[in-house]
Enzyme design. Structure first.
Site, mmCIF file in Angstrom:
data_model
loop_
_atom_site.group_PDB
_atom_site.id
_atom_site.type_symbol
_atom_site.label_atom_id
_atom_site.label_comp_id
_atom_site.label_asym_id
_atom_site.label_seq_id
_atom_site.Cartn_x
_atom_site.Cartn_y
_atom_site.Cartn_z
ATOM 1 N N SER A 125 4.804 -3.584 15.700
ATOM 2 C CA SER A 125 3.503 -4.227 15.860
ATOM 3 C C SER A 125 3.628 -5.342 16.883
ATOM 4 O O SER A 125 4.606 -6.085 16.888
ATOM 5 C CB SER A 125 3.015 -4.810 14.521
ATOM 6 N N LYS A 178 4.738 0.200 8.048
ATOM 7 C CA LYS A 178 3.787 0.090 9.165
ATOM 8 C C LYS A 178 2.439 0.696 8.789
ATOM 9 O O LYS A 178 1.391 0.211 9.215
ATOM 10 C CB LYS A 178 4.352 0.781 10.410
ATOM 11 N N HIS A 233 0.785 -1.916 6.839
ATOM 12 C CA HIS A 233 0.411 -2.943 7.819
ATOM 13 C C HIS A 233 -0.879 -2.559 8.543
ATOM 14 O O HIS A 233 -1.789 -3.374 8.707
ATOM 15 C CB HIS A 233 1.561 -3.113 8.819
ATOM 16 N N ASN A 234 -0.974 -1.282 8.970
ATOM 17 C CA ASN A 234 -2.158 -0.848 9.699
ATOM 18 C C ASN A 234 -3.398 -0.866 8.820
ATOM 19 O O ASN A 234 -4.494 -1.197 9.281
ATOM 20 C CB ASN A 234 -1.936 0.559 10.266
ATOM 21 N N GLU A 289 -4.492 -4.351 8.741
ATOM 22 C CA GLU A 289 -5.071 -4.694 10.045
ATOM 23 C C GLU A 289 -6.512 -4.197 10.161
ATOM 24 O O GLU A 289 -7.410 -4.928 10.594
ATOM 25 C CB GLU A 289 -4.222 -4.090 11.160
#
Length: 212
Positions: free
Chosen positions: A113, A165, A168-169, A172
């Site tokens: 990221s 990830k 995380h996305n 986000e």
């Protein structure tokens, strides 16, 4: 260290430059002859690296990643290592590792990221793999991460980096949705004259500050 970087687009190209700026030698390959590639094929990339080789794959998830790793599997030697730094589905990582293991080729996944700002700010890196492989590649990870103690984590075994990830996305996208709804609410209000200026004021000192 030496590193082979495959995929020199907006992310991979900047990552290669940051790694090189840290003093490492980067051999770059991209399909496009207009890129900053230093070799014209995967075969040339492998030949340009000293064993044991470290190769970072930074291409679109799915078929592009699969075909790249499959071709590398026929070119690399036992003791070499592949890191998949793209946005691959975490379930693909176990398959790649299982296919490479009989050939003696090490595999790690790394969620990255940082976007186009990472070349200056550094990248957050979520790695999946075993600790020995992680330590082998640590100088490259250290070159990519931000200065200080944060930004790099061995999240778990193979697949753990891309799983982290994925989470995380999701966070986000939730943040972006909240920013969008908040902006729209201010636009519709008669009490806020400049919604953009208000959001800009949140960039420093606010609990919701973000470069998103």
């Amino acid at each position: 260290m030496q590193l082979g970087m495959i995929g020199l687009g907006r992310m991979g190209g900047n990552m290669a430059k940051r790694i090189a700026a840290a003093g490492h030698e980067v051999v770059g390959y991209d399909h496009s002859p207009e890129s900053d590639r230093t070799v014209a094929s995967l075969k040339e990339l492998v030949a340009a690296l000293k064993a044991p080789r470290l190769v970072w794959v930074m291409v679109p998830a799915g078929e592009a990643t699969d075909s790249t790793i499959n071709e590398l599997a026929e070119l690399l030697q036992p003791g070499d290592m592949i890191i998949d730094g793209g946005n691959s589905r975490y379930t693909d990582d176990a398959r790649h590792a299982a296919e490479l293991e009989p050939k003696g080729i090490h595999f790690m996944d790394c969620g990255v990221s940082g976007g186009v700002w990472g070349i200056d700010r550094g990248y957050a890196l979520m790695v999946g793999g075993n600790k020995d492989d992680f330590e082998t590649a640590r100088p490259i990870f250290e070159a990519l991460k931000p200065e200080g103690d944060s930004g790099l984590v061995l999240a778990g075994p193979v697949g753990g980096g891309h799983f982290a990830k994925m989470v995380h996305n999701g966070i986000e996208y939730g943040m972006m949705q909240a920013f969008g709804e908040g902006f729209a609410t201010m636009v519709k209000s008669d009490l806020v004259d400049d919604p953009a200026a208000v959001m800009s004021s949140w960039r420093d000192g606010s609990v919701v500050q973000s470069w998103l």
